[in-house]
Design a protein around this motif. Structure first.
Motif, PDB file in Angstrom:
ATOM      1  N   LEU A  56      42.768  46.526  32.337  1.00 59.44           N
ATOM      2  CA  LEU A  56      42.540  45.085  32.230  1.00 59.44           C
ATOM      3  C   LEU A  56      41.069  44.711  32.355  1.00 59.44           C
ATOM      4  CD1 LEU A  56      45.547  43.796  34.351  1.00 59.44           C
ATOM      5  CD2 LEU A  56      45.246  43.576  31.874  1.00 59.44           C
ATOM      6  N   GLY A  57      40.210  45.676  32.668  1.00 61.65           N
ATOM      7  CA  GLY A  57      38.778  45.403  32.802  1.00 61.65           C
ATOM      8  C   GLY A  57      38.403  44.775  34.128  1.00 61.65           C
ATOM      9  N   LEU A  58      39.248  44.927  35.145  1.00 64.65           N
ATOM     10  CA  LEU A  58      38.971  44.336  36.449  1.00 64.65           C
ATOM     11  C   LEU A  58      38.073  45.218  37.307  1.00 64.65           C
ATOM     12  CD1 LEU A  58      42.561  43.027  37.260  1.00 64.65           C
ATOM     13  CD2 LEU A  58      40.636  41.751  36.293  1.00 64.65           C
ATOM     14  N   VAL A  59      37.992  46.508  36.959  1.00 68.03           N
ATOM     15  CA  VAL A  59      37.179  47.467  37.711  1.00 68.03           C
ATOM     16  C   VAL A  59      36.328  48.240  36.708  1.00 68.03           C
ATOM     17  CG1 VAL A  59      37.225  49.418  39.300  1.00 68.03           C
ATOM     18  CG2 VAL A  59      38.987  47.699  39.438  1.00 68.03           C
ATOM     19  N   ASP A  60      35.051  48.386  37.016  1.00 66.76           N
ATOM     20  CA  ASP A  60      34.123  49.093  36.145  1.00 66.76           C
ATOM     21  C   ASP A  60      34.239  50.598  36.364  1.00 66.76           C
ATOM     22  OD1 ASP A  60      32.085  49.374  34.293  1.00 66.76           O
ATOM     23  OD2 ASP A  60      30.520  49.273  35.818  1.00 66.76           O
ATOM     24  N   THR A  61      34.399  51.357  35.290  1.00 62.21           N
ATOM     25  CA  THR A  61      34.535  52.807  35.378  1.00 62.21           C
ATOM     26  C   THR A  61      33.728  53.488  34.283  1.00 62.21           C
ATOM     27  OG1 THR A  61      36.453  52.879  33.923  1.00 62.21           O
ATOM     28  CG2 THR A  61      36.882  52.666  36.278  1.00 62.21           C
ATOM     29  N   GLU A  62      33.690  54.799  34.402  1.00 59.41           N
ATOM     30  CA  GLU A  62      33.076  55.658  33.394  1.00 59.41           C
ATOM     31  C   GLU A  62      33.976  56.878  33.236  1.00 59.41           C
ATOM     32  OE1 GLU A  62      29.553  58.396  34.265  1.00 59.41           O
ATOM     33  OE2 GLU A  62      28.626  56.693  33.255  1.00 59.41           O
ATOM     34  N   ARG A  63      34.117  57.361  32.012  1.00 54.62           N
ATOM     35  CA  ARG A  63      34.897  58.582  31.767  1.00 54.62           C
ATOM     36  C   ARG A  63      33.946  59.732  31.504  1.00 54.62           C
ATOM     37  NH1 ARG A  63      40.358  58.257  31.304  1.00 54.62           N
ATOM     38  NH2 ARG A  63      41.177  56.189  30.926  1.00 54.62           N
ATOM     39  N   ASN A  92      48.592  36.143  37.942  1.00 56.43           N
ATOM     40  CA  ASN A  92      48.807  37.481  37.410  1.00 56.43           C
ATOM     41  C   ASN A  92      47.440  38.140  37.214  1.00 56.43           C
ATOM     42  OD1 ASN A  92      47.723  36.516  34.991  1.00 56.43           O
ATOM     43  ND2 ASN A  92      49.713  36.253  34.035  1.00 56.43           N
ATOM     44  N   TYR A  93      47.448  39.440  36.915  1.00 53.69           N
ATOM     45  CA  TYR A  93      46.185  40.171  36.852  1.00 53.69           C
ATOM     46  C   TYR A  93      45.289  39.715  35.701  1.00 53.69           C
ATOM     47  CZ  TYR A  93      47.902  43.274  40.468  1.00 53.69           C
ATOM     48  OH  TYR A  93      48.361  43.775  41.656  1.00 53.69           O
ATOM     49  N   ALA A  94      45.865  39.286  34.585  1.00 48.60           N
ATOM     50  CA  ALA A  94      45.052  38.788  33.480  1.00 48.60           C
ATOM     51  C   ALA A  94      44.322  37.508  33.890  1.00 48.60           C
ATOM     52  CB  ALA A  94      45.925  38.538  32.257  1.00 48.60           C
ATOM     53  N   ALA A  95      44.996  36.634  34.621  1.00 44.62           N
ATOM     54  CA  ALA A  95      44.369  35.404  35.097  1.00 44.62           C
ATOM     55  C   ALA A  95      43.301  35.707  36.147  1.00 44.62           C
ATOM     56  CB  ALA A  95      45.423  34.461  35.660  1.00 44.62           C
ATOM     57  N   VAL A  96      43.521  36.733  36.949  1.00 44.82           N
ATOM     58  CA  VAL A  96      42.515  37.135  37.933  1.00 44.82           C
ATOM     59  C   VAL A  96      41.229  37.534  37.224  1.00 44.82           C
ATOM     60  CG1 VAL A  96      41.922  38.885  39.658  1.00 44.82           C
ATOM     61  CG2 VAL A  96      44.132  37.755  39.753  1.00 44.82           C
ATOM     62  N   GLY A  97      41.342  38.212  36.073  1.00 41.29           N
ATOM     63  CA  GLY A  97      40.160  38.573  35.291  1.00 41.29           C
ATOM     64  C   GLY A  97      39.373  37.354  34.855  1.00 41.29           C
ATOM     65  N   VAL A  98      40.066  36.291  34.436  1.00 34.71           N
ATOM     66  CA  VAL A  98      39.396  35.052  34.041  1.00 34.71           C
ATOM     67  C   VAL A  98      38.702  34.426  35.247  1.00 34.71           C
ATOM     68  CG1 VAL A  98      39.771  32.705  33.153  1.00 34.71           C
ATOM     69  CG2 VAL A  98      40.982  34.643  32.126  1.00 34.71           C
ATOM     70  N   VAL A  99      39.377  34.402  36.382  1.00 32.78           N
ATOM     71  CA  VAL A  99      38.790  33.826  37.600  1.00 32.78           C
ATOM     72  C   VAL A  99      37.546  34.622  38.015  1.00 32.78           C
ATOM     73  CG1 VAL A  99      39.192  33.411  40.058  1.00 32.78           C
ATOM     74  CG2 VAL A  99      40.941  32.793  38.394  1.00 32.78           C
ATOM     75  N   LEU A 100      37.621  35.955  37.939  1.00 36.46           N
ATOM     76  CA  LEU A 100      36.458  36.777  38.290  1.00 36.46           C
ATOM     77  C   LEU A 100      35.277  36.490  37.366  1.00 36.46           C
ATOM     78  CD1 LEU A 100      38.139  40.200  39.087  1.00 36.46           C
ATOM     79  CD2 LEU A 100      36.996  38.662  40.697  1.00 36.46           C
ATOM     80  N   ASP A 101      35.544  36.344  36.069  1.00 37.29           N
ATOM     81  CA  ASP A 101      34.477  36.003  35.130  1.00 37.29           C
ATOM     82  C   ASP A 101      33.856  34.653  35.468  1.00 37.29           C
ATOM     83  OD1 ASP A 101      34.832  38.369  33.765  1.00 37.29           O
ATOM     84  OD2 ASP A 101      36.054  37.468  32.166  1.00 37.29           O
TER      85      ASP A 101
END
Length: 127
Positions: A56-63, A92-101
């Motif tokens: 969902l893009g809520l946590v920044d990662t690298e592969r 929901n988690y998608a809405a959390v992403g909007v709030v974080l932005d």
């Protein structure tokens, strides 16, 4: 640099063996130092839920080359923030992403406002 998580060398060890035995230790030098197991242990959440946060893009990662996820040192606190927002606002988690932005944008705007107010208070020198 952390010595806890060396990356095994490719092709090291015996043929057909599951484990890799590196001849030389290679350490990660990027800011992404935590493994999935580290983040799961520090946050107290199952890896499947952390993978959902990543998707969902809520946590920044690298592969890495092997496809393993690596996290920044601040990932457990970012995950805790997501959990607090979800529980506190019943989102929901998608809405959390909007709030974080939106919260990040507010932080940037407030910082710009503080900088402009400081600049306005400073006396201008005429040369």
């Amino acid at each position: 640099m952390r010595a806890d998580h060396p990356i095994p060398a490719e092709g090291a060890g015996q043929a057909g063996a599951e484990a890799a035995y590196p001849l030389v230790r290679v350490y990660r030098t990027s800011p992404y130092q935590l493994t999935m197991a580290d983040v799961a242990a520090l946050s107290g959440l199952p890896p499947a839920l952390i993978r959902r946060f990543v998707a969902l893009g809520l946590v920044d990662t690298e592969r890495d080359a092997r496809g393993r996820l690596w996290f920044r040192a601040g990932a457990p606190s970012a995950i805790a923030r997501v959990q607090r927002l979800r529980a506190g606002l019943c989102l929901n988690y998608a809405a959390v992403g909007v709030v974080l932005d939106l919260l990040d944008r507010i932080d940037r705007l407030e910082a710009a406002l503080r900088r402009s107010e400081r600049a306005a208070k400073e006396p201008t020198t005429w040369t």
